[in-house]
Design an enzyme around this catalytic site. Structure first.
Site, PDB file in Angstrom:
ATOM      1  N   THR A   1       0.843  -1.208   0.000  1.00 43.93           N
ATOM      2  CA  THR A   1       0.000   0.000   0.000  1.00 43.93           C
ATOM      3  C   THR A   1       0.869   1.244   0.000  1.00 43.93           C
ATOM      4  OG1 THR A   1      -1.897   1.088   1.038  1.00 43.93           O
ATOM      5  CG2 THR A   1      -0.176   0.322   2.516  1.00 43.93           C
TER       6      THR A   1
ATOM      7  N   ASN B   1      -0.971   3.905   1.155  1.00 38.98           N
ATOM      8  CA  ASN B   1      -1.911   4.655   1.991  1.00 38.98           C
ATOM      9  C   ASN B   1      -1.432   4.611   3.453  1.00 38.98           C
ATOM     10  OD1 ASN B   1      -4.104   5.272   3.730  1.00 38.98           O
ATOM     11  ND2 ASN B   1      -5.582   4.827   2.097  1.00 38.98           N
TER      12      ASN B   1
ATOM     13  N   LYS C   1      -3.961   3.510   6.200  1.00 39.39           N
ATOM     14  CA  LYS C   1      -4.141   2.054   6.317  1.00 39.39           C
ATOM     15  C   LYS C   1      -2.963   1.432   7.067  1.00 39.39           C
ATOM     16  CE  LYS C   1      -6.787   1.158   2.079  1.00 39.39           C
ATOM     17  NZ  LYS C   1      -6.787   0.398   0.817  1.00 39.39           N
TER      18      LYS C   1
ATOM     19  N   ASP D   1      -7.859  -4.724   0.089  1.00 44.67           N
ATOM     20  CA  ASP D   1      -8.732  -3.889  -0.712  1.00 44.67           C
ATOM     21  C   ASP D   1     -10.024  -3.724   0.091  1.00 44.67           C
ATOM     22  OD1 ASP D   1      -8.960  -2.319  -2.995  1.00 44.67           O
ATOM     23  OD2 ASP D   1     -10.171  -3.796  -4.037  1.00 44.67           O
TER      24      ASP D   1
ATOM     25  N   PHE E   1      -9.915   9.074   6.981  1.00 41.89           N
ATOM     26  CA  PHE E   1      -9.778   9.268   5.531  1.00 41.89           C
ATOM     27  C   PHE E   1     -11.017   8.701   4.842  1.00 41.89           C
ATOM     28  CE2 PHE E   1      -8.742   5.005   3.792  1.00 41.89           C
ATOM     29  CZ  PHE E   1      -8.606   4.306   4.972  1.00 41.89           C
ATOM     30  N   GLY E   2     -11.052   8.912   3.537  1.00 39.03           N
ATOM     31  CA  GLY E   2     -12.118   8.315   2.721  1.00 39.03           C
ATOM     32  C   GLY E   2     -13.506   8.720   3.193  1.00 39.03           C
TER      33      GLY E   2
ATOM     34  N   LYS F   1     -11.506   3.881  16.408  1.00 42.55           N
ATOM     35  CA  LYS F   1     -11.924   3.328  15.111  1.00 42.55           C
ATOM     36  C   LYS F   1     -11.588   1.839  15.054  1.00 42.55           C
ATOM     37  CE  LYS F   1     -11.352   3.611  10.093  1.00 42.55           C
ATOM     38  NZ  LYS F   1     -10.751   4.252   8.916  1.00 42.55           N
TER      39      LYS F   1
ATOM     40  N   HIS G   1     -13.553  -2.796  10.174  1.00 42.40           N
ATOM     41  CA  HIS G   1     -13.394  -3.834   9.159  1.00 42.40           C
ATOM     42  C   HIS G   1     -11.922  -4.238   8.976  1.00 42.40           C
ATOM     43  CE1 HIS G   1     -13.487   0.330   7.952  1.00 42.40           C
ATOM     44  NE2 HIS G   1     -12.664   0.077   6.944  1.00 42.40           N
ATOM     45  N   ARG G   2     -11.049  -3.220   8.887  1.00 37.96           N
ATOM     46  CA  ARG G   2      -9.629  -3.495   8.630  1.00 37.96           C
ATOM     47  C   ARG G   2      -9.003  -4.191   9.840  1.00 37.96           C
ATOM     48  NH1 ARG G   2      -8.861   1.044   6.971  1.00 37.96           N
ATOM     49  NH2 ARG G   2      -9.189   0.491   4.812  1.00 37.96           N
TER      50      ARG G   2
END
Ligand code: IMP
Length: 194
Positions: free
Chosen positions: A7, A9, A12, A68, A148-149, A171, A176-177
């Site tokens: 990545t 990012n 992330k 992803d 972000f996002g 968070k 999810h991550r």
């Protein structure tokens, strides 16, 4: 164990570093000296995650993983999904993507959505995938300045703050991550013991 995380990012990478144990040394593409933007040409998160990990394995023959993530909105039939990064166009603007999402949801009563992360890990050339899901709802307006996002418009179930109003630790309680990463860590621990 050394692992390249495919990545560019930084958000992330920070979120995942907060979850993995110190025994796993994680290098982002930049830290591994790899200067590429890996394409995401497929129409599923699974296929894109696999491709990103495979590109790095083919290049470096080093254990690596990719992830992803997509935001799947119920009343938009799972959109933006795999197209989350480019929902409003190739500029990949977080703001434009949120604007488009809010416009498409205007007047809809069902604002339920979920983030879904797929991790693909390649160890000694063999691929394994993991999934993490966070259910929630899409707000009518942005709240908060962190993350972000789509973070400013997403509230996970059981929380009273948007992801963008939370610290990274908060968070990660819902994310999810984090859920997908914990499965990855359990898998790597199991490999090391056997
Ligand atoms: P990617 O293709 O996995 O990099 O992510 C697709 C898009 O989903 C990103 O550009 C972000 O807009 C969004 N996204 C991914 N993960 C998150 C998250 O944890 N919070 C908010 N948005 C996210």
């Amino acid at each position: 164990m050394n692992l390249i995380f495919a990545t560019n990012n930084q958000h992330k990478a920070d979120e995942i570093r907060a979850v993995i144990p110190a025994s796993i040394s994680l290098l982002t593409l930049k830290e591994a000296g790899i200067d590429i933007d890996i394409p995401e040409p497929h129409d599923t998160l699974e296929a894109n995650a696999s491709e990103k990990a495979q590109v790095i394995w083919d290049m470096k023959q080093t254990n690596c993983f990719s992830e992803d993530t997509g935001l799947e909105v119920t009343s938009l039939h799972g959109e933006p999904g795999v197209k989350s990064a480019r929902y409003a166009g190739e500029s990949r603007s977080f703001d434009d993507n949120i604007d488009k999402l809010l416009i498409n949801l205007a007047g809809k009563t069902d604002r339920s959505a979920r983030f879904r992360t797929v991790i693909s890990v390649i160890i000694n050339g063999l691929e394994t995938r993991f999934e993490g899901i966070c259910e929630g709802i899409i707000l009518e307006e942005r709240r908060g300045g962190k993350g972000f996002g789509y973070d400013p418009v997403f509230i996970p179930l059981g929380a009273d703050k948007s992801f963008a109003e939370m610290t990274m630790e908060e968070k990660n309680r819902y994310s999810h991550r984090r859920k997908a990463t914990e499965k990855l860590v359990a898998f790597l621990n199991h490999l090391e013991k056997n």
